[in-house]
Design an enzyme around this catalytic site. Structure first.
Site, PDB file in Angstrom:
ATOM      1  N   TYR A  20      32.268  37.781  50.733  1.00 41.50           N
ATOM      2  CA  TYR A  20      31.609  38.614  49.740  1.00 41.50           C
ATOM      3  C   TYR A  20      30.289  37.969  49.326  1.00 41.50           C
ATOM      4  O   TYR A  20      30.136  36.747  49.375  1.00 41.50           O
ATOM      5  CB  TYR A  20      32.470  38.761  48.479  1.00 41.50           C
ATOM      6  CG  TYR A  20      33.667  39.669  48.607  1.00 41.50           C
ATOM      7  CD1 TYR A  20      33.632  40.976  48.124  1.00 41.50           C
ATOM      8  CD2 TYR A  20      34.847  39.208  49.176  1.00 41.50           C
ATOM      9  CE1 TYR A  20      34.741  41.805  48.209  1.00 41.50           C
ATOM     10  CE2 TYR A  20      35.964  40.032  49.274  1.00 41.50           C
ATOM     11  CZ  TYR A  20      35.902  41.329  48.787  1.00 41.50           C
ATOM     12  OH  TYR A  20      37.000  42.142  48.876  1.00 41.50           O
ATOM     13  N   ASP A  69      37.393  47.002  44.175  1.00 39.61           N
ATOM     14  CA  ASP A  69      37.626  47.641  42.879  1.00 39.61           C
ATOM     15  C   ASP A  69      36.585  48.709  42.588  1.00 39.61           C
ATOM     16  O   ASP A  69      35.589  48.859  43.310  1.00 39.61           O
ATOM     17  CB  ASP A  69      37.563  46.593  41.769  1.00 39.61           C
ATOM     18  CG  ASP A  69      38.751  45.653  41.775  1.00 39.61           C
ATOM     19  OD1 ASP A  69      39.798  46.024  42.336  1.00 39.61           O
ATOM     20  OD2 ASP A  69      38.629  44.542  41.214  1.00 39.61           O
ATOM     21  N   ARG A 127      40.681  45.538  49.984  1.00 45.89           N
ATOM     22  CA  ARG A 127      40.406  46.608  49.027  1.00 45.89           C
ATOM     23  C   ARG A 127      39.404  46.151  47.971  1.00 45.89           C
ATOM     24  O   ARG A 127      39.445  45.004  47.515  1.00 45.89           O
ATOM     25  CB  ARG A 127      41.708  47.053  48.345  1.00 45.89           C
ATOM     26  CG  ARG A 127      42.654  47.778  49.294  1.00 45.89           C
ATOM     27  CD  ARG A 127      43.926  48.212  48.594  1.00 45.89           C
ATOM     28  NE  ARG A 127      44.728  47.072  48.172  1.00 45.89           N
ATOM     29  CZ  ARG A 127      45.930  47.177  47.611  1.00 45.89           C
ATOM     30  NH1 ARG A 127      46.450  48.379  47.392  1.00 45.89           N
ATOM     31  NH2 ARG A 127      46.607  46.098  47.262  1.00 45.89           N
ATOM     32  N   ARG A 155      34.350  37.890  40.728  1.00 40.38           N
ATOM     33  CA  ARG A 155      33.686  38.266  39.485  1.00 40.38           C
ATOM     34  C   ARG A 155      33.933  37.223  38.396  1.00 40.38           C
ATOM     35  O   ARG A 155      33.073  36.983  37.539  1.00 40.38           O
ATOM     36  CB  ARG A 155      34.148  39.653  39.045  1.00 40.38           C
ATOM     37  CG  ARG A 155      33.640  40.771  39.955  1.00 40.38           C
ATOM     38  CD  ARG A 155      34.329  42.081  39.672  1.00 40.38           C
ATOM     39  NE  ARG A 155      34.136  42.503  38.286  1.00 40.38           N
ATOM     40  CZ  ARG A 155      34.806  43.523  37.735  1.00 40.38           C
ATOM     41  NH1 ARG A 155      35.694  44.212  38.451  1.00 40.38           N
ATOM     42  NH2 ARG A 155      34.572  43.849  36.471  1.00 40.38           N
TER      43      ARG A 155
END
Length: 274
Positions: free
Chosen positions: A112, A54, A52, A199
């Site tokens: 990612y 954000d 999932r 992040r």
């Protein structure tokens, strides 16, 4: 007879409150995809994803699966479904897979890319598709600092305060930092990720790259096991889910690593984790 279908989905997450469907009409990628699939399937469809994302986070190769009691061509599950999707979500591959496949639990790793745009001026093109900084970043220092994250660690310092994961331990399999013109890319592959983990990596590495903190700060932050020691959480705009790896037996469709605006980077093949 129940069929299981796997899809590879690309989306620009700027206009969505994340992947997961929510109540009260809050826009989500999952809800939009399920609505379009339900039209083609002619029955309600529920999808499960590999990881999932954000609010504001993108994907060039999100992997999802769903069950259906109808048979449609793979073209129907791609071009047909795309007819009913908004312009910023696209199904880019589809395939029937075995009943044993699960988009989340069958995944061996997830990958990612975090894309930083280093320039004196804020970009007018892709302003929500990259993370802009006016600061000059030392990529060599960022690359050196990132090495400390490789392997299995307690990443408490890099998880959101509200993270609901049962354990802070994750295994980072690869972490590359490289520059492509004005883009600086953090390319990370792990068995799984904590909430805001990448992040928070980006926030620490950007501070080091800007010369605000020494290279050793990455290790100090990791070993502190304290989120309050970890610096800022970088914006979601530059983050892309780009790949999930599965055992070859499932024959999951593969796509070129995205996002597509990045130049192709020739890289060694990664071994699948055991």
């Amino acid at each position: 007879m129940t069929n299981k279908v796997v899809l590879v989905v690309e989306y620009d997450g700027a206009d969505y409150k994340g992947w997961q469907a929510q109540k009260f009409g809050v826009p989500s990628v999952q809800e939009s995809l399920e609505k379009a699939l339900s039209v083609i399937a002619n029955h309600p469809v529920r999808v499960i994803c590999a990881g999932r994302t954000d609010a504001g986070v993108h994907a060039s190769a999100q992997v999802v699966h769903f069950d259906t009691n109808v048979e449609r061509s793979e073209r129907s599950w791609t071009i047909g479904v795309n007819t009913y999707l908004p312009h910023n979500i696209s199904v880019v591959a589809a395939r029937y897979v075995s009943e044993e496949f699960h988009a989340r639990f069958s995944a061996l790793s997830r990958r990612y890319r975090y894309v930083i745009y280093s320039s004196d001026f804020c970009p007018a093109i892709l302003p929500k598709g990259v993370t802009w900084t006016h600061k000059a970043l030392d990529v060599v220092a960022m690359k050196e600092a990132a090495k400390v994250f490789l392997g299995t660690h307690d990443f408490t310092s890099f998880r959101a305060i509200g993270c609901q994961a049962k354990t802070p331990f994750r295994t980072v399999l690869n972490f590359e930092v490289y520059q492509l013109g004005q883009y600086i890319v953090l390319d990370v592959r792990a068995n799984a990720f904590l909430h805001h983990m990448i992040r928070n990596f980006a926030g620490v590495l950007m501070s080091i790259g800007a010369g605000e903190k020494p290279v050793s700060w990455a290790k100090e932050t990791l070993e502190a096991r304290d989120r309050t020691k970890g610096g800022i959480t970088a914006p979601p705009t530059g983050l892309y889910f780009v790949d999930a790896q599965y055992p070859d037996v499932f024959n999951v469709p593969k796509r070129p690593l995205g996002p597509h605006f990045l130049p192709f980077v020739d890289e060694p093949a990664y071994e699948l984790p055991s």
